[in-house]
Design an enzyme around this catalytic site. Structure first.
Site, PDB file in Angstrom:
ATOM      1  N   GLY A 165      -3.908  -7.369 -35.372  1.00 12.97           N
ATOM      2  CA  GLY A 165      -3.293  -8.653 -35.089  1.00 12.97           C
ATOM      3  C   GLY A 165      -3.230  -8.907 -33.600  1.00 12.97           C
ATOM      4  O   GLY A 165      -4.033  -8.379 -32.833  1.00 12.97           O
ATOM      5  N   CYS A 166      -2.284  -9.708 -33.195  1.00 14.00           N
ATOM      6  CA  CYS A 166      -2.137 -10.048 -31.773  1.00 14.00           C
ATOM      7  C   CYS A 166      -2.040  -8.785 -30.927  1.00 14.00           C
ATOM      8  O   CYS A 166      -1.221  -7.906 -31.186  1.00 14.00           O
ATOM      9  CB  CYS A 166      -0.894 -10.909 -31.580  1.00 14.00           C
ATOM     10  SG  CYS A 166      -0.567 -11.313 -29.849  1.00 14.00           S
ATOM     11  N   PHE A 167      -2.874  -8.706 -29.911  1.00 12.49           N
ATOM     12  CA  PHE A 167      -2.916  -7.469 -29.128  1.00 12.49           C
ATOM     13  C   PHE A 167      -1.677  -7.243 -28.268  1.00 12.49           C
ATOM     14  O   PHE A 167      -1.446  -6.130 -27.799  1.00 12.49           O
ATOM     15  CB  PHE A 167      -4.188  -7.348 -28.280  1.00 12.49           C
ATOM     16  CG  PHE A 167      -4.662  -8.581 -27.559  1.00 12.49           C
ATOM     17  CD1 PHE A 167      -3.799  -9.549 -27.087  1.00 12.49           C
ATOM     18  CD2 PHE A 167      -6.023  -8.761 -27.343  1.00 12.49           C
ATOM     19  CE1 PHE A 167      -4.261 -10.660 -26.402  1.00 12.49           C
ATOM     20  CE2 PHE A 167      -6.512  -9.879 -26.653  1.00 12.49           C
ATOM     21  CZ  PHE A 167      -5.621 -10.828 -26.187  1.00 12.49           C
TER      22      PHE A 167
END
Length: 227
Positions: free
Chosen positions: A52-54
């Site tokens: 997902g979002c890093f």
């Protein structure tokens, strides 16, 4: 680009990035210790995680003892498209990823996998994590050695049999390709923006779960290594 406008644009992108509609935050799970222990030998090792979002992936691993570097970036696509504004279209085959460099004498690869599935990513969500939707938010493991691949496959199989989640595990093992570090404003984002709304809602709870569930692995200081 105008030198005055550039940082303003970067900040605006950072505020709008990794943000989607409101969803309930994923609950941490007590993933089991791996039965297949990683035996990687001495020296620093590298692995890539897509979850997902890093911002949150990097944020959690930056608090793990033995991790020497955690760099946000893009994996799975071509160099010409490895830009945030293009990757987030979902049309480049990249995944937002984090490249971890770690000392296996302090934290093994199998232990990193356990942390990843316990507090970072929900492996049952296909092409999304939490509020973020698209193939670039897929969960994937990218081993950089034969040993890592063997451990990753064994652990995914172990998790399937453990029946921790009600839905099937969709996390894939992807072949290593070139990793492209993300833009500078994405690096160490949690440390630089601790009061950001997305961080407070989605990522700070993951770090708190790391602290509570893995006290021996938790490092209070955020590892800053912006590229």
């Amino acid at each position: 680009m105008n030198r005055v406008l550039a940082p303003i644009l970067a900040a605006a992108l950072a505020i709008s990035g990794c943000a989607g509609p409101a969803f309930a935050a994923e609950e941490p799970v007590d993933a089991p210790a791996a039965k297949r222990i990683a035996k990687e030998g001495a020296g620093l090792k590298t692995a890539i995680f897509s979850g997902g979002c890093f911002w949150g992936v990097e944020g959690v691993f930056s608090h793990v003892k033995g991790v020497k570097s955690a760099v946000s970036g893009y994996h799975g696509g071509m160099a010409k498209n490895a830009k945030y504004s293009i990757v987030t279209s979902g049309m480049t085959n990249h995944a937002e990823s984090v490249r971890i460099t770690y000392d296996p004498y302090q934290v093994r690869y199998d232990e990193l996998l356990r942390i990843f599935f316990s507090v970072v990513a929900d492996p049952t969500q296909l092409n999304r994590q939490g509020p973020d939707v698209g193939s670039h938010y897929r969960t994937a493991l990218v081993p950089t050695s034969g040993e890592q691949e063997a451990v990753a496959r064994a652990y995914l199989s172990q998790l399937e049999k453990a029946g921790i989640w009600d839905r099937p595990i969709v996390t894939k093992i992807e072949k290593q390709r070139r990793f492209y570090p993300a833009e500078g404003y994405h690096q160490d984002f949690m440390a630089k923006n601790p009061r950001h709304g997305y961080i407070l809602r989605w990522d700070r709870p993951k770090v708190e779960a790391l602290k509570a569930m893995f006290p021996r692995d938790y490092r209070a200081d955020f590892l800053r290594d912006a590229v």
